[in-house]
Design a protein around this motif. Structure first.
Motif, mmCIF file in Angstrom:
data_model
loop_
_atom_site.group_PDB
_atom_site.id
_atom_site.type_symbol
_atom_site.label_atom_id
_atom_site.label_comp_id
_atom_site.label_asym_id
_atom_site.label_seq_id
_atom_site.Cartn_x
_atom_site.Cartn_y
_atom_site.Cartn_z
ATOM 1 N N VAL A 157 -10.981 12.988 12.462
ATOM 2 C CA VAL A 157 -10.174 11.779 12.411
ATOM 3 C C VAL A 157 -9.227 11.868 11.211
ATOM 4 O O VAL A 157 -9.657 12.248 10.119
ATOM 5 C CB VAL A 157 -11.088 10.535 12.271
ATOM 6 N N SER A 158 -7.972 11.530 11.435
ATOM 7 C CA SER A 158 -7.030 11.544 10.320
ATOM 8 C C SER A 158 -6.458 10.148 10.114
ATOM 9 O O SER A 158 -6.343 9.361 11.066
ATOM 10 C CB SER A 158 -5.906 12.559 10.549
ATOM 11 N N GLN A 159 -6.124 9.831 8.870
ATOM 12 C CA GLN A 159 -5.560 8.531 8.525
ATOM 13 C C GLN A 159 -4.385 8.726 7.585
ATOM 14 O O GLN A 159 -4.376 9.636 6.766
ATOM 15 C CB GLN A 159 -6.617 7.637 7.855
ATOM 16 N N ARG A 196 -2.126 4.012 9.787
ATOM 17 C CA ARG A 196 -2.248 4.729 11.053
ATOM 18 C C ARG A 196 -3.533 5.519 11.093
ATOM 19 O O ARG A 196 -3.985 6.054 10.077
ATOM 20 C CB ARG A 196 -1.066 5.676 11.231
ATOM 21 N N CYS A 197 -4.115 5.616 12.279
ATOM 22 C CA CYS A 197 -5.310 6.424 12.493
ATOM 23 C C CYS A 197 -5.128 7.262 13.747
ATOM 24 O O CYS A 197 -4.746 6.747 14.800
ATOM 25 C CB CYS A 197 -6.541 5.528 12.657
ATOM 26 N N TRP A 246 -12.040 0.196 13.505
ATOM 27 C CA TRP A 246 -11.563 -0.052 12.153
ATOM 28 C C TRP A 246 -12.655 -0.787 11.375
ATOM 29 O O TRP A 246 -13.248 -1.762 11.879
ATOM 30 C CB TRP A 246 -10.286 -0.892 12.150
ATOM 31 N N CYS A 288 -11.209 4.271 9.491
ATOM 32 C CA CYS A 288 -11.096 4.399 10.932
ATOM 33 C C CYS A 288 -12.186 5.351 11.400
ATOM 34 O O CYS A 288 -12.515 6.328 10.719
ATOM 35 C CB CYS A 288 -9.713 4.944 11.289
ATOM 36 N N GLY A 325 -12.764 8.815 9.502
ATOM 37 C CA GLY A 325 -11.669 9.493 8.836
ATOM 38 C C GLY A 325 -11.789 9.353 7.337
ATOM 39 O O GLY A 325 -12.730 8.719 6.834
ATOM 40 N N THR A 373 -7.965 4.855 4.108
ATOM 41 C CA THR A 373 -6.753 4.488 3.378
ATOM 42 C C THR A 373 -7.168 3.485 2.314
ATOM 43 O O THR A 373 -7.716 2.430 2.636
ATOM 44 C CB THR A 373 -5.705 3.840 4.295
#
Lengths: 112, 116
Positions: B4-6, B22-23, B34, B92, B108, B111
């Motif tokens: 998972v990237s954020q 953004r996720c 979330w 996320c 992820g 943030t």
């Protein structure tokens, strides 16, 4: 009563010993249980999941579940300094509710 | 990297400004969640999507918060008129629906939002 309770610690364990982390939950309908490890400033990392009463082993980790007592635990054998982190217990109800409810976490320190 | 990237990883904003995060979930995962985490607490659920449908929202998600997942791929979380109490790590997670998957959620990197 909190939905998921953990002793916040800190829990200090000598290197090579067994670390024992405990969690209790209030919702008897809960069916899925997870342990996450979280290093300081990082996000939670899934290390174990357990769904049935009894023990589940994965390497140095053993998760134990007792639904009658509403209790789940995590044992870490041969503790290493790299195991020093906060361990989060998470619970999912089975009644169409997909969210995870987390405890506040137990901070574990492995002493070299 | 298939996790998972954020984006962004860190955001500093002034009170009253709007922010958007953004996720991108793991590619084959159809559920996206979330959560929000403050210091010394476990993550708290905010909302989740199955494909593009938003199926559950927490009461923590005030009307200043909105989340979308167009086309069932990436998701955005927007906070309007930020307040200092919004300062937290926004996490996320994604999972794969199905008996064998058993709802294992993978997070992820998060943030970190700071509202001045």
């Amino acid at each position: 009563q909190k939905e998921v309770e953990q002793n916040s610690g800190p829990l200090s364990v000598p290197e090579g010993a067994i670390a024992s982390l405990n969690c209790t939950y209030s919702d008897r309908g809960s069916q899925s249980f997870f342990w996450y490890r979280q290093y300081s400033g990082k996000s939670p990392e899934l290390i174990m999941s357990i769904y049935s009463n009894g023990d589940k082993e994965d390497g140095r980790f053993t998760a134990q579940l007792n639904k009658a007592s509403q209790y789940v635990s995590l044992l870490i054998r041969d503790s290493q300094p790299s195991d020093s982190a906060t361990y989060l217990c998470a619970v999912k109800s089975n009644f169409g509710n997909e969210k995870l409810t987390f405890g506040t976490g137990t901070r574990l320190t492995i002493i070299p | 990297d298939t996790g998972v990237s954020q984006d962004p990883r860190h955001k500093i904003t002034k009170r009253g400004q709007n922010v958007t995060f953004r996720c991108d979930p793991i590619s084959e995962h159809n559920r996206l969640y979330w959560y929000r985490q403050t210091l010394g607490q476990g993550p708290e659920f905010l909302t989740y999507f199955q494909n593009e449908a938003q199926l559950e929202k927490s009461r923590l998600l005030s009307d200043r918060f909105s989340a979308e997942r167009p086309k069932g791929s990436f998701s955005t979380l927007e906070i309007q008129r930020t307040e200092q109490g919004d300062s937290a790590m926004y996490l996320c997670a994604s999972s794969l629906v199905g008996d064998r998957a058993r709802n294992e959620q993978f997070f992820g990197p998060g943030t970190r939002l700071t509202v001045l």
